[in-house]
Design a protein around this motif. Structure first.
Motif: not given
Length: 91
Positions: A84-91, A77-82, A27-33
């Motif tokens: 290293w290899f995220t699922k591509s939503n372009n496919i 600024k918004q800090f997001l956790y992701t 589901h990333g990148p995600l904020t802490i909340a």
């Protein structure tokens, strides 16, 4: 700063970090909340609260399981956790 040491048993630490990593990967990148909301939906046991999850996220970042990116829009600024290899939503 010294490295973070989690005081949980290794099996419990592995389970929690695996679930959090899968949430951020899917589901990333995600904020802490947003991450906390997903963790509550899954019903992950072993975390005592949001602050405990933040410590686990910081530990995972130190061990390079996750990375922190900054989304800078204007003066905000918004800090997001992701992962290293995220699922591509372009496919």
């Amino acid at each position: 700063m010294k490295p973070i040491e989690l005081s949980m048993p290794p099996e419990q630490t592995e389970t929690i970090t695996r679930v959090i990593f899968n949430i951020v990967k899917e589901h990333g990148p995600l904020t802490i909340a947003e991450t906390w909301e997903r963790v509550k939906e899954v019903g992950l046991g072993g975390l005592t609260g949001k602050s405990h999850m933040k410590i686990v996220l910081r530990c995972m970042r130190e061990r390079q399981k996750l990375r922190l990116i900054c989304n800078h829009v204007g003066p905000h600024k918004q800090f997001l956790y992701t992962s290293w290899f995220t699922k591509s939503n372009n496919i």
